[in-house]
Design a protein around this motif. Structure first.
Motif, PDB file in Angstrom:
ATOM      1  N   LYS A  96       0.832  -1.203   0.000  1.00 22.96           N
ATOM      2  CA  LYS A  96       0.000   0.000   0.000  1.00 22.96           C
ATOM      3  C   LYS A  96       0.867   1.254   0.000  1.00 22.96           C
ATOM      4  CE  LYS A  96      -3.048  -0.186   3.283  1.00 22.96           C
ATOM      5  NZ  LYS A  96      -3.916  -0.548   4.431  1.00 22.96           N
ATOM      6  N   THR A  97       1.961   1.232   0.735  1.00 22.86           N
ATOM      7  CA  THR A  97       2.879   2.372   0.761  1.00 22.86           C
ATOM      8  C   THR A  97       3.517   2.570  -0.615  1.00 22.86           C
ATOM      9  OG1 THR A  97       3.321   2.063   3.110  1.00 22.86           O
ATOM     10  CG2 THR A  97       4.956   3.308   1.845  1.00 22.86           C
ATOM     11  N   LYS A  98       3.911   1.475  -1.239  1.00 25.78           N
ATOM     12  CA  LYS A  98       4.549   1.551  -2.560  1.00 25.78           C
ATOM     13  C   LYS A  98       3.646   2.250  -3.575  1.00 25.78           C
ATOM     14  CE  LYS A  98       6.400  -1.339  -6.237  1.00 25.78           C
ATOM     15  NZ  LYS A  98       7.030  -2.606  -6.578  1.00 25.78           N
ATOM     16  N   TYR A  99       2.341   1.940  -3.533  1.00 23.39           N
ATOM     17  CA  TYR A  99       1.392   2.510  -4.501  1.00 23.39           C
ATOM     18  C   TYR A  99       0.577   3.664  -3.914  1.00 23.39           C
ATOM     19  CZ  TYR A  99       2.485  -1.015  -7.931  1.00 23.39           C
ATOM     20  OH  TYR A  99       3.144  -1.774  -8.853  1.00 23.39           O
ATOM     21  N   ASN A 100       0.888   4.052  -2.673  1.00 25.86           N
ATOM     22  CA  ASN A 100       0.213   5.168  -2.018  1.00 25.86           C
ATOM     23  C   ASN A 100      -1.301   5.030  -2.077  1.00 25.86           C
ATOM     24  OD1 ASN A 100       0.129   7.548  -0.573  1.00 25.86           O
ATOM     25  ND2 ASN A 100       0.047   8.814  -2.429  1.00 25.86           N
ATOM     26  N   ILE A 101      -1.798   3.889  -1.575  1.00 26.13           N
ATOM     27  CA  ILE A 101      -3.235   3.648  -1.596  1.00 26.13           C
ATOM     28  C   ILE A 101      -3.762   3.378  -0.186  1.00 26.13           C
ATOM     29  CG2 ILE A 101      -3.320   2.792  -3.960  1.00 26.13           C
ATOM     30  CD1 ILE A 101      -3.433  -0.025  -2.836  1.00 26.13           C
ATOM     31  N   GLU A 102      -5.027   3.655  -0.010  1.00 23.56           N
ATOM     32  CA  GLU A 102      -5.734   3.378   1.239  1.00 23.56           C
ATOM     33  C   GLU A 102      -6.603   2.147   1.009  1.00 23.56           C
ATOM     34  OE1 GLU A 102      -5.714   5.218   4.171  1.00 23.56           O
ATOM     35  OE2 GLU A 102      -4.106   6.446   3.328  1.00 23.56           O
TER      36      GLU A 102
END
Length: 103
Positions: A96-102
């Motif tokens: 999730k951090t890698k793709y900046n998603i919630e």
């Protein structure tokens, strides 16, 4: 390239199939070597041959896809989807951090 090995199937069998949390392991990465497309597999149902994880083609989203879909794809020069042989399992939080998603 063989997308699923016996070793990888064993890892999926050991993966908890209930609640996916930030600490759940992402076990495999598949990619299109000639264009866009990344699939990060968290779960695999061998009976239905369906993965659950994060797919990133134009946008990153969690969902399901079939092994058949990956195996039947033919891109530029007839190349198919490949398994990232150098992928090191990561947590859902790291993905999730890698793709900046919630989620």
């Amino acid at each position: 390239m063989k997308l699923l090995t016996k070793e990888l199937l064993t890892k999926f069998e050991k993966q908890p199939q209930e609640d996916v949390s930030d600490d759940t392991k992402v076990l495999a990465h598949f990619f299109n070597p000639t264009g866009s497309g990344d699939w990060y597999a968290i779960e695999y149902d061998p009976q239905d041959k369906i993965f659950f994880g994060l797919a990133h083609i134009t946008d990153a989203e969690f969902g399901t896809w079939s092994l058949e879909e990956l195996e039947s794809f033919k891109g530029t020069f007839g190349l198919g989807i490949e398994r990232d042989l150098h992928f090191k399992p990561m947590t859902v939080r790291e993905l999730k951090t890698k793709y900046n998603i919630e989620w």
